[in-house]
Motif scaffolding. Structure first.
Motif, PDB file in Angstrom:
ATOM      1  N   ALA A  75       0.750  -1.114  -0.185  1.00  0.00           N
ATOM      2  CA  ALA A  75       0.105   0.239   0.042  1.00  0.00           C
ATOM      3  C   ALA A  75       0.901   1.270   0.124  1.00  0.00           C
ATOM      4  CB  ALA A  75      -0.851  -0.069   1.220  1.00  0.00           C
ATOM      5  N   VAL A  76       2.146   1.053   0.360  1.00  0.00           N
ATOM      6  CA  VAL A  76       3.151   2.166   0.381  1.00  0.00           C
ATOM      7  C   VAL A  76       3.851   2.327  -0.819  1.00  0.00           C
ATOM      8  CG1 VAL A  76       4.961   3.328   1.959  1.00  0.00           C
ATOM      9  CG2 VAL A  76       2.926   2.218   2.818  1.00  0.00           C
ATOM     10  N   ILE A  77       4.530   1.191  -1.151  1.00  0.00           N
ATOM     11  CA  ILE A  77       5.507   0.740  -2.201  1.00  0.00           C
ATOM     12  C   ILE A  77       5.204  -0.238  -2.940  1.00  0.00           C
ATOM     13  CG2 ILE A  77       7.287  -0.027  -0.794  1.00  0.00           C
ATOM     14  CD1 ILE A  77       9.292   1.367  -2.874  1.00  0.00           C
ATOM     15  N   SER A  78       4.912  -0.273  -4.159  1.00  0.00           N
ATOM     16  CA  SER A  78       4.716  -1.559  -4.895  1.00  0.00           C
ATOM     17  C   SER A  78       5.737  -2.381  -5.271  1.00  0.00           C
ATOM     18  CB  SER A  78       3.941  -1.174  -6.349  1.00  0.00           C
ATOM     19  OG  SER A  78       4.947  -0.860  -6.996  1.00  0.00           O
ATOM     20  N   TYR A  79       5.550  -3.518  -5.575  1.00  0.00           N
ATOM     21  CA  TYR A  79       6.784  -4.509  -5.946  1.00  0.00           C
ATOM     22  C   TYR A  79       7.501  -4.205  -7.138  1.00  0.00           C
ATOM     23  CZ  TYR A  79       9.295  -8.809  -7.451  1.00  0.00           C
ATOM     24  OH  TYR A  79      10.169  -9.670  -7.878  1.00  0.00           O
ATOM     25  N   GLY A  80       6.861  -3.520  -8.073  1.00  0.00           N
ATOM     26  CA  GLY A  80       7.382  -2.810  -9.134  1.00  0.00           C
ATOM     27  C   GLY A  80       8.440  -1.707  -9.132  1.00  0.00           C
ATOM     28  N   GLU A  81       8.018  -0.758  -8.045  1.00  0.00           N
ATOM     29  CA  GLU A  81       8.707   0.276  -7.669  1.00  0.00           C
ATOM     30  C   GLU A  81      10.106  -0.205  -6.983  1.00  0.00           C
ATOM     31  OE1 GLU A  81       5.314   3.732  -6.984  1.00  0.00           O
ATOM     32  OE2 GLU A  81       5.480   2.051  -5.492  1.00  0.00           O
ATOM     33  N   LEU A  82       9.928  -1.295  -6.263  1.00  0.00           N
ATOM     34  CA  LEU A  82      10.847  -1.734  -5.318  1.00  0.00           C
ATOM     35  C   LEU A  82      11.988  -2.337  -6.393  1.00  0.00           C
ATOM     36  CD1 LEU A  82      10.099  -3.788  -2.430  1.00  0.00           C
ATOM     37  CD2 LEU A  82      11.357  -1.899  -2.402  1.00  0.00           C
ATOM     38  N   VAL A  83      11.604  -2.992  -7.559  1.00  0.00           N
ATOM     39  CA  VAL A  83      12.281  -3.544  -8.450  1.00  0.00           C
ATOM     40  C   VAL A  83      13.108  -2.472  -9.207  1.00  0.00           C
ATOM     41  CG1 VAL A  83      12.579  -4.933 -10.486  1.00  0.00           C
ATOM     42  CG2 VAL A  83      11.471  -5.761  -8.471  1.00  0.00           C
ATOM     43  N   ALA A  84      12.335  -1.507  -9.496  1.00  0.00           N
ATOM     44  CA  ALA A  84      12.928  -0.218 -10.332  1.00  0.00           C
ATOM     45  C   ALA A  84      14.053   0.420  -9.470  1.00  0.00           C
ATOM     46  CB  ALA A  84      11.657   0.721 -10.912  1.00  0.00           C
ATOM     47  N   LYS A  85      13.802   0.470  -8.203  1.00  0.00           N
ATOM     48  CA  LYS A  85      14.786   1.159  -7.367  1.00  0.00           C
ATOM     49  C   LYS A  85      16.061   0.053  -7.548  1.00  0.00           C
ATOM     50  CE  LYS A  85      12.138   3.967  -4.140  1.00  0.00           C
ATOM     51  NZ  LYS A  85      12.720   5.257  -4.492  1.00  0.00           N
ATOM     52  N   PHE A  86      15.858  -1.082  -7.170  1.00  0.00           N
ATOM     53  CA  PHE A  86      16.949  -2.282  -7.142  1.00  0.00           C
ATOM     54  C   PHE A  86      17.740  -2.079  -8.544  1.00  0.00           C
ATOM     55  CE2 PHE A  86      18.203  -6.340  -8.650  1.00  0.00           C
ATOM     56  CZ  PHE A  86      19.249  -6.542  -7.700  1.00  0.00           C
ATOM     57  N   LEU A  87      17.201  -1.955  -9.535  1.00  0.00           N
ATOM     58  CA  LEU A  87      18.016  -1.929 -10.819  1.00  0.00           C
ATOM     59  C   LEU A  87      18.764  -0.878 -11.022  1.00  0.00           C
ATOM     60  CD1 LEU A  87      15.236  -3.371 -13.207  1.00  0.00           C
ATOM     61  CD2 LEU A  87      17.289  -4.680 -12.526  1.00  0.00           C
ATOM     62  N   ARG A  88      18.533   0.200 -10.522  1.00  0.00           N
ATOM     63  CA  ARG A  88      19.363   1.556 -10.270  1.00  0.00           C
ATOM     64  C   ARG A  88      20.056   1.574  -9.079  1.00  0.00           C
ATOM     65  NH1 ARG A  88      14.825   1.671 -13.113  1.00  0.00           N
ATOM     66  NH2 ARG A  88      14.573   3.080 -14.982  1.00  0.00           N
ATOM     67  N   SER A  89      20.304   0.463  -8.602  1.00  0.00           N
ATOM     68  CA  SER A  89      21.229   0.362  -7.425  1.00  0.00           C
ATOM     69  C   SER A  89      22.454  -0.428  -7.623  1.00  0.00           C
ATOM     70  CB  SER A  89      20.648  -0.066  -6.037  1.00  0.00           C
ATOM     71  OG  SER A  89      20.331  -1.290  -6.189  1.00  0.00           O
ATOM     72  N   VAL A  90      22.329  -1.107  -8.939  1.00  0.00           N
ATOM     73  CA  VAL A  90      23.258  -2.165  -9.212  1.00  0.00           C
ATOM     74  C   VAL A  90      24.009  -1.732 -10.526  1.00  0.00           C
ATOM     75  CG1 VAL A  90      22.713  -3.765  -7.672  1.00  0.00           C
ATOM     76  CG2 VAL A  90      21.757  -3.616  -9.959  1.00  0.00           C
ATOM     77  N   ASP A  91      24.876  -2.641 -10.989  1.00  0.00           N
ATOM     78  CA  ASP A  91      25.301  -2.485 -12.531  1.00  0.00           C
ATOM     79  C   ASP A  91      24.855  -3.749 -13.351  1.00  0.00           C
ATOM     80  OD1 ASP A  91      26.691  -2.355 -14.633  1.00  0.00           O
ATOM     81  OD2 ASP A  91      28.665  -2.365 -14.106  1.00  0.00           O
ATOM     82  N   VAL A  92      23.614  -3.218 -13.899  1.00  0.00           N
ATOM     83  CA  VAL A  92      22.835  -4.482 -14.579  1.00  0.00           C
ATOM     84  C   VAL A  92      23.478  -4.738 -15.930  1.00  0.00           C
ATOM     85  CG1 VAL A  92      20.671  -3.411 -13.537  1.00  0.00           C
ATOM     86  CG2 VAL A  92      21.371  -2.387 -15.654  1.00  0.00           C
ATOM     87  N   ALA A  95      27.600  -9.277 -15.918  1.00  0.00           N
ATOM     88  CA  ALA A  95      26.971 -10.425 -15.525  1.00  0.00           C
ATOM     89  C   ALA A  95      28.218 -11.307 -14.692  1.00  0.00           C
ATOM     90  CB  ALA A  95      26.938 -11.217 -16.783  1.00  0.00           C
ATOM     91  N   GLY A  96      29.510 -10.830 -14.324  1.00  0.00           N
ATOM     92  CA  GLY A  96      30.465 -11.378 -13.776  1.00  0.00           C
ATOM     93  C   GLY A  96      30.594 -11.193 -12.299  1.00  0.00           C
ATOM     94  N   GLY A  97      29.491 -10.458 -11.662  1.00  0.00           N
ATOM     95  CA  GLY A  97      29.687 -10.097 -10.072  1.00  0.00           C
ATOM     96  C   GLY A  97      29.098  -8.511 -10.182  1.00  0.00           C
ATOM     97  N   GLN A  98      29.741  -7.746  -9.100  1.00  0.00           N
ATOM     98  CA  GLN A  98      29.061  -6.520  -8.904  1.00  0.00           C
ATOM     99  C   GLN A  98      30.455  -5.872  -8.364  1.00  0.00           C
ATOM    100  OE1 GLN A  98      26.002  -4.826  -9.207  1.00  0.00           O
ATOM    101  NE2 GLN A  98      26.518  -6.229 -10.824  1.00  0.00           N
ATOM    102  N   PHE A  99      30.966  -4.765  -8.874  1.00  0.00           N
ATOM    103  CA  PHE A  99      32.046  -3.844  -8.665  1.00  0.00           C
ATOM    104  C   PHE A  99      33.327  -4.812  -8.076  1.00  0.00           C
ATOM    105  CE2 PHE A  99      27.369  -2.680  -7.308  1.00  0.00           C
ATOM    106  CZ  PHE A  99      27.356  -1.639  -8.306  1.00  0.00           C
ATOM    107  N   CYS A 100      33.681  -4.632  -6.915  1.00  0.00           N
ATOM    108  CA  CYS A 100      35.070  -5.246  -6.676  1.00  0.00           C
ATOM    109  C   CYS A 100      34.795  -6.958  -6.287  1.00  0.00           C
ATOM    110  CB  CYS A 100      35.880  -4.666  -5.738  1.00  0.00           C
ATOM    111  SG  CYS A 100      35.050  -4.479  -3.928  1.00  0.00           S
ATOM    112  N   ASP A 101      33.357  -7.062  -6.174  1.00  0.00           N
ATOM    113  CA  ASP A 101      33.059  -8.518  -5.936  1.00  0.00           C
ATOM    114  C   ASP A 101      32.886  -9.398  -7.180  1.00  0.00           C
ATOM    115  OD1 ASP A 101      33.293  -8.439  -2.944  1.00  0.00           O
ATOM    116  OD2 ASP A 101      31.357  -7.019  -3.145  1.00  0.00           O
ATOM    117  N   ARG A 102      33.784 -10.348  -7.312  1.00  0.00           N
ATOM    118  CA  ARG A 102      33.651 -10.990  -8.617  1.00  0.00           C
ATOM    119  C   ARG A 102      33.214 -12.322  -8.532  1.00  0.00           C
ATOM    120  NH1 ARG A 102      32.399  -7.228 -11.079  1.00  0.00           N
ATOM    121  NH2 ARG A 102      32.542  -8.657 -13.006  1.00  0.00           N
ATOM    122  N   GLY A 103      32.603 -12.910  -9.254  1.00  0.00           N
ATOM    123  CA  GLY A 103      32.113 -14.479  -9.303  1.00  0.00           C
ATOM    124  C   GLY A 103      30.724 -14.582  -9.289  1.00  0.00           C
TER     125      GLY A 103
END
Length: 200
Positions: A75-92, A95-103
Protein backbone atom coordinates in the motif's frame (compact mmCIF):
# COMPACT_ATOMS: atom_id res chain seq x y z
CA UNK A 1 -14.80 -8.16 22.20
CA UNK A 2 -12.59 -5.20 21.18
CA UNK A 3 -10.07 -7.56 19.56
CA UNK A 4 -12.81 -9.35 17.60
CA UNK A 5 -14.21 -5.99 16.45
CA UNK A 6 -10.74 -4.92 15.27
CA UNK A 7 -10.26 -8.19 13.37
CA UNK A 8 -13.66 -7.72 11.71
CA UNK A 9 -12.82 -4.10 10.88
CA UNK A 10 -9.49 -5.08 9.35
CA UNK A 11 -11.28 -7.72 7.31
CA UNK A 12 -13.92 -5.24 6.13
CA UNK A 13 -11.41 -2.52 5.26
CA UNK A 14 -9.29 -4.98 3.31
CA UNK A 15 -6.08 -4.41 5.29
CA UNK A 16 -3.14 -5.04 2.99
CA UNK A 17 -0.89 -7.95 3.86
CA UNK A 18 2.89 -7.46 3.81
CA UNK A 19 4.69 -8.96 0.82
CA UNK A 20 8.28 -9.99 0.16
CA UNK A 21 10.78 -9.39 -2.62
CA UNK A 22 13.94 -11.46 -3.09
CA UNK A 23 16.78 -9.64 -4.84
CA UNK A 24 20.45 -10.44 -5.46
CA UNK A 25 22.66 -7.40 -5.99
CA UNK A 26 26.20 -8.39 -5.16
CA UNK A 27 27.23 -7.78 -1.54
CA UNK A 28 24.12 -8.35 0.56
CA UNK A 29 25.29 -5.83 3.16
CA UNK A 30 25.00 -3.11 0.52
CA UNK A 31 21.53 -4.10 -0.69
CA UNK A 32 20.32 -4.28 2.91
CA UNK A 33 21.76 -0.81 3.64
CA UNK A 34 20.11 0.64 0.52
CA UNK A 35 16.61 -0.73 1.16
CA UNK A 36 16.08 -0.61 4.93
CA UNK A 37 15.42 3.17 4.85
CA UNK A 38 12.86 2.95 2.01
CA UNK A 39 9.35 4.03 2.99
CA UNK A 40 7.07 0.99 3.19
CA UNK A 41 9.92 -1.46 3.86
CA UNK A 42 9.65 -3.07 7.30
CA UNK A 43 12.53 -5.56 7.18
CA UNK A 44 15.50 -6.58 5.04
CA UNK A 45 17.25 -9.90 5.73
CA UNK A 46 20.57 -10.95 4.20
CA UNK A 47 20.89 -14.52 2.96
CA UNK A 48 21.50 -16.92 0.10
CA UNK A 49 19.31 -18.31 -2.66
CA UNK A 50 19.37 -19.72 -6.18
CA UNK A 51 21.44 -22.85 -5.54
CA UNK A 52 20.89 -26.47 -4.59
CA UNK A 53 23.02 -26.64 -1.44
CA UNK A 54 21.11 -27.13 1.80
CA UNK A 55 21.89 -24.89 4.78
CA UNK A 56 24.47 -22.69 3.03
CA UNK A 57 26.82 -20.56 5.11
CA UNK A 58 28.90 -17.49 4.32
CA UNK A 59 32.01 -19.67 4.07
CA UNK A 60 30.28 -22.29 1.95
CA UNK A 61 27.34 -21.27 -0.25
CA UNK A 62 28.51 -22.73 -3.56
CA UNK A 63 25.85 -22.31 -6.24
CA UNK A 64 23.89 -19.71 -4.28
CA UNK A 65 23.83 -15.95 -4.79
CA UNK A 66 24.13 -13.47 -1.95
CA UNK A 67 20.62 -12.00 -1.75
CA UNK A 68 18.16 -10.18 0.48
CA UNK A 69 14.53 -10.75 1.36
CA UNK A 70 12.67 -7.45 1.65
CA UNK A 71 9.37 -7.30 3.55
CA UNK A 72 7.26 -4.37 2.41
CA UNK A 73 3.78 -2.86 2.52
CA UNK A 74 2.37 -2.80 -1.04
CA UNK A 75 0.00 0.00 0.00
CA UNK A 76 3.07 2.23 0.42
CA UNK A 77 5.45 0.93 -2.25
CA UNK A 78 4.67 -1.57 -4.99
CA UNK A 79 6.76 -4.57 -5.94
CA UNK A 80 7.45 -2.96 -9.32
CA UNK A 81 8.69 0.23 -7.66
CA UNK A 82 11.03 -1.78 -5.43
CA UNK A 83 12.45 -3.63 -8.44
CA UNK A 84 12.92 -0.38 -10.35
CA UNK A 85 14.90 1.04 -7.41
CA UNK A 86 16.91 -2.16 -7.18
CA UNK A 87 17.88 -2.06 -10.86
CA UNK A 88 19.13 1.49 -10.34
CA UNK A 89 21.25 0.45 -7.34
CA UNK A 90 23.41 -2.10 -9.18
CA UNK A 91 25.40 -2.50 -12.39
CA UNK A 92 22.82 -4.24 -14.57
CA UNK A 93 25.36 -4.56 -17.41
CA UNK A 94 27.82 -6.72 -15.44
CA UNK A 95 27.19 -10.48 -15.57
CA UNK A 96 30.41 -11.42 -13.76
CA UNK A 97 29.66 -10.05 -10.30
CA UNK A 98 29.25 -6.59 -8.86
CA UNK A 99 31.89 -3.92 -8.49
CA UNK A 100 34.97 -5.37 -6.72
CA UNK A 101 33.11 -8.60 -5.80
CA UNK A 102 33.62 -11.01 -8.66
CA UNK A 103 32.19 -14.47 -9.28
CA UNK A 104 28.88 -16.29 -9.54
CA UNK A 105 27.68 -15.63 -5.99
CA UNK A 106 27.83 -11.86 -6.58
CA UNK A 107 25.72 -11.78 -9.75
CA UNK A 108 22.48 -9.82 -9.85
CA UNK A 109 19.06 -11.50 -10.10
CA UNK A 110 15.39 -10.93 -9.34
CA UNK A 111 13.74 -13.99 -7.77
CA UNK A 112 9.98 -13.92 -8.37
CA UNK A 113 7.42 -15.75 -6.26
CA UNK A 114 4.35 -15.62 -8.49
CA UNK A 115 3.05 -14.56 -11.90
CA UNK A 116 2.29 -11.01 -10.76
CA UNK A 117 5.84 -10.51 -9.54
CA UNK A 118 7.22 -11.94 -12.78
CA UNK A 119 5.13 -9.54 -14.87
CA UNK A 120 6.20 -6.54 -12.77
CA UNK A 121 9.86 -7.59 -12.75
CA UNK A 122 9.99 -8.16 -16.51
CA UNK A 123 8.33 -4.76 -17.08
CA UNK A 124 10.90 -3.09 -14.81
CA UNK A 125 13.78 -4.78 -16.65
CA UNK A 126 12.35 -3.71 -20.03
CA UNK A 127 11.98 -0.14 -18.77
CA UNK A 128 15.60 -0.16 -17.49
CA UNK A 129 16.82 -1.41 -20.88
CA UNK A 130 14.93 1.39 -22.61
CA UNK A 131 16.38 3.97 -20.20
CA UNK A 132 19.95 2.74 -20.72
CA UNK A 133 19.65 1.77 -24.38
CA UNK A 134 21.51 -1.44 -23.51
CA UNK A 135 20.73 -5.05 -22.63
CA UNK A 136 20.18 -5.66 -18.91
CA UNK A 137 21.90 -8.90 -17.83
CA UNK A 138 19.99 -9.19 -14.53
CA UNK A 139 17.77 -12.28 -14.97
CA UNK A 140 14.25 -12.79 -13.65
CA UNK A 141 14.23 -16.24 -12.01
CA UNK A 142 11.79 -18.42 -10.10
CA UNK A 143 12.31 -18.11 -6.35
CA UNK A 144 13.41 -21.14 -4.38
CA UNK A 145 14.36 -21.50 -0.73
CA UNK A 146 15.82 -18.37 0.84
CA UNK A 147 18.41 -19.22 3.48
CA UNK A 148 19.06 -16.55 6.11
CA UNK A 149 22.74 -15.68 6.57
CA UNK A 150 24.45 -15.87 9.94
CA UNK A 151 23.41 -13.28 12.52
CA UNK A 152 26.60 -11.27 12.28
CA UNK A 153 25.76 -10.38 8.66
CA UNK A 154 22.39 -8.85 9.56
CA UNK A 155 22.54 -5.03 9.82
CA UNK A 156 26.30 -5.26 9.32
CA UNK A 157 26.41 -1.72 7.98
CA UNK A 158 25.29 -0.20 11.30
CA UNK A 159 26.99 -2.51 13.81
CA UNK A 160 29.41 -1.04 16.38
CA UNK A 161 31.32 -4.31 16.83
CA UNK A 162 35.05 -4.16 16.12
CA UNK A 163 36.50 -6.19 13.24
CA UNK A 164 40.00 -6.46 11.81
CA UNK A 165 40.36 -5.07 8.28
CA UNK A 166 43.28 -4.47 5.92
CA UNK A 167 43.23 -0.91 7.20
CA UNK A 168 43.41 -2.07 10.85
CA UNK A 169 40.71 -2.56 13.51
CA UNK A 170 37.45 -0.77 12.71
CA UNK A 171 33.84 -0.75 13.86
CA UNK A 172 31.82 -2.91 11.47
CA UNK A 173 29.88 0.15 10.32
CA UNK A 174 33.10 2.00 9.48
CA UNK A 175 34.60 -1.10 7.87
CA UNK A 176 31.48 -1.36 5.72
CA UNK A 177 31.75 2.29 4.62
CA UNK A 178 35.45 1.78 3.82
CA UNK A 179 34.65 -1.38 1.81
CA UNK A 180 31.77 0.22 -0.10
CA UNK A 181 33.78 3.25 -1.10
CA UNK A 182 36.88 1.21 -2.02
CA UNK A 183 34.73 -1.05 -4.20
CA UNK A 184 33.44 1.94 -6.15
CA UNK A 185 29.83 0.77 -5.86
CA UNK A 186 28.18 4.17 -5.63
CA UNK A 187 30.52 5.78 -8.16
CA UNK A 188 29.71 3.12 -10.78
CA UNK A 189 25.96 3.30 -10.13
CA UNK A 190 26.05 7.08 -10.55
CA UNK A 191 28.13 6.71 -13.72
CA UNK A 192 25.62 4.25 -15.16
CA UNK A 193 22.34 5.79 -13.98
CA UNK A 194 23.11 9.47 -13.44
CA UNK A 195 20.22 11.27 -11.73
CA UNK A 196 18.21 8.00 -11.61
CA UNK A 197 20.83 6.28 -9.42
CA UNK A 198 19.51 4.78 -6.17
CA UNK A 199 20.17 5.67 -3.46
CA UNK A 200 20.98 9.25 -4.40
Amino acid sequence: MFRLAMVMLLGLTGAVKAETAILAGGCFWCVEADFEPVAGVSDVVSGFTGGEMQNPTYRNHDGHLEAVMITFDPAVISYGELVAKFLRSVDVLDAGGQFCDRGASYRTAIFVQDAAQRKAAEAAVAEAEAALGQKVVTPVLEAGTFWMAEGYHQDYYKSSEIVLTRAGPKKKSNAYKFYREACGRDARVRELWGAEAFPR
